[in-house]
Design a protein around this motif. Sequence first.
Motif, short mmCIF file in Angstrom:
data_model
loop_
_atom_site.label_atom_id
_atom_site.label_comp_id
_atom_site.label_asym_id
_atom_site.label_seq_id
_atom_site.Cartn_x
_atom_site.Cartn_y
_atom_site.Cartn_z
N UNK A 128 4.54 6.00 -9.96
CA UNK A 128 3.63 4.89 -10.21
C UNK A 128 2.93 5.17 -11.54
N UNK A 129 2.93 4.17 -12.42
CA UNK A 129 2.26 4.27 -13.71
C UNK A 129 1.01 3.41 -13.66
N UNK A 130 -0.09 3.94 -14.11
CA UNK A 130 -1.34 3.20 -14.10
C UNK A 130 -2.43 3.96 -14.81
N UNK A 131 -3.66 3.71 -14.42
CA UNK A 131 -4.79 4.43 -15.02
C UNK A 131 -5.07 5.68 -14.21
N UNK A 132 -6.01 5.61 -13.33
CA UNK A 132 -6.38 6.78 -12.53
C UNK A 132 -5.74 6.69 -11.16
N UNK A 133 -5.44 7.84 -10.58
CA UNK A 133 -4.85 7.86 -9.25
C UNK A 133 -3.36 7.54 -9.23
N UNK A 134 -2.71 7.50 -10.38
CA UNK A 134 -1.28 7.22 -10.47
C UNK A 134 -0.53 8.50 -10.77
N UNK A 135 0.79 8.48 -10.57
CA UNK A 135 1.61 9.64 -10.92
C UNK A 135 1.55 9.91 -12.42
N UNK A 136 1.61 8.84 -13.21
CA UNK A 136 1.46 8.94 -14.66
C UNK A 136 0.24 8.11 -15.04
N UNK A 195 0.79 -1.22 0.00
CA UNK A 195 0.00 0.00 0.00
C UNK A 195 0.83 1.27 0.00
N UNK A 196 2.10 1.19 0.29
CA UNK A 196 2.93 2.36 0.40
C UNK A 196 3.69 2.58 -0.91
N UNK A 197 2.97 2.95 -1.97
CA UNK A 197 3.55 2.98 -3.30
C UNK A 197 4.42 4.19 -3.58
N UNK A 198 4.20 5.28 -2.90
CA UNK A 198 4.87 6.51 -3.29
C UNK A 198 6.05 6.90 -2.40
N UNK A 199 6.31 6.20 -1.32
CA UNK A 199 7.49 6.50 -0.52
C UNK A 199 8.73 6.17 -1.33
N UNK A 200 9.75 6.99 -1.19
CA UNK A 200 10.97 6.76 -1.96
C UNK A 200 11.89 5.81 -1.23
N UNK A 221 3.24 -4.09 -10.11
CA UNK A 221 2.55 -3.99 -8.83
C UNK A 221 1.38 -4.97 -8.78
N UNK A 222 1.66 -6.24 -9.09
CA UNK A 222 0.64 -7.29 -9.12
C UNK A 222 -0.52 -6.89 -10.01
N UNK A 223 -0.20 -6.35 -11.19
CA UNK A 223 -1.23 -5.92 -12.15
C UNK A 223 -1.94 -7.13 -12.72
N UNK A 269 -3.83 -1.57 -15.20
CA UNK A 269 -4.40 -1.54 -13.85
C UNK A 269 -4.30 -0.13 -13.28
N UNK A 270 -5.09 0.13 -12.23
CA UNK A 270 -5.11 1.46 -11.59
C UNK A 270 -3.71 1.84 -11.12
N UNK A 271 -3.03 0.96 -10.43
CA UNK A 271 -1.62 1.09 -10.07
C UNK A 271 -0.92 -0.10 -10.70
N UNK A 272 -0.36 0.07 -11.89
CA UNK A 272 0.14 -1.04 -12.69
C UNK A 272 1.60 -1.39 -12.37
N UNK A 273 2.47 -0.37 -12.41
CA UNK A 273 3.89 -0.62 -12.16
C UNK A 273 4.52 0.62 -11.55
N UNK A 274 5.69 0.43 -10.99
CA UNK A 274 6.44 1.55 -10.41
C UNK A 274 7.78 1.64 -11.12
N UNK A 275 8.21 2.87 -11.35
CA UNK A 275 9.51 3.15 -11.97
C UNK A 275 10.35 3.88 -10.93
N UNK A 276 11.54 3.33 -10.65
CA UNK A 276 12.47 3.95 -9.71
C UNK A 276 13.75 4.30 -10.44
N UNK A 277 14.06 5.59 -10.52
CA UNK A 277 15.27 6.03 -11.20
C UNK A 277 16.44 5.89 -10.23
N UNK A 278 17.49 5.25 -10.70
CA UNK A 278 18.71 5.03 -9.91
C UNK A 278 19.89 5.68 -10.62
N UNK A 279 19.83 6.98 -10.83
CA UNK A 279 20.86 7.77 -11.48
C UNK A 279 20.99 7.42 -12.96
N UNK A 280 21.67 6.33 -13.35
CA UNK A 280 21.90 6.01 -14.76
C UNK A 280 21.04 4.87 -15.29
#
Length: 177
Positions: free
Chosen positions: A105-113, A66-71, A139-141, A121-132
């Motif tokens: 978080x990438x998804x349909x509604x309620x996502x960052x993108x 449930x804690x999708x947006x914490x870095x 996310x169990x889509x 899915x509403x919350x489909x996947x998460x993208x974490x940038x690690x510099x390069x």
Amino acid sequence: MQAACRHCGTEHMLKDSDVGAHPKVQFQCAKCGMKTVVDTRRSPNATMVISPLPSFARGDAPGSSGNLVDQNNGSKLPATHDVILTIISGPGKGGTHKLSKPRVVVGREGSDIALQDPEVSRHHCVIEVRDAYVNLRDLDSTNGTFFEEERVRAAMLVNDAEFRIGETILRINFTPK
């Protein structure tokens, strides 16, 4: 040999006698009816199952469930490049999203993108940038996340890497500022 349909992700068991020594094999999916070509040769760069899963792919990792947006501590945007997510095909084709934070978080509604793809899915996947590079985690889509035509729970993406969620193909680019 086990293979997944590149269109819907349904797993199929191909008989070794049918595959033989052929470098590529085509099969028709029993679920969606679409054809998929499978390269039977193993490449040194082929996606591999990692066990145990890396922390960014585990359900008990920081920021999972449930804690999708914490870095996560290792997430950070590069100082000299912008990270751009481009919609290559599917609904919203041609759209671009400049990442303003290292974890989205990438998804349909309620996502960052938010994508206008009914197969996402509403919350489909998460993208974490690690510099390069970028960690991509499903996310169990319902319909899965695909990288190099293979359904994945997690993948590490570099510049110009493409992945598919629903009917949408997305590309990650690192562009100089």
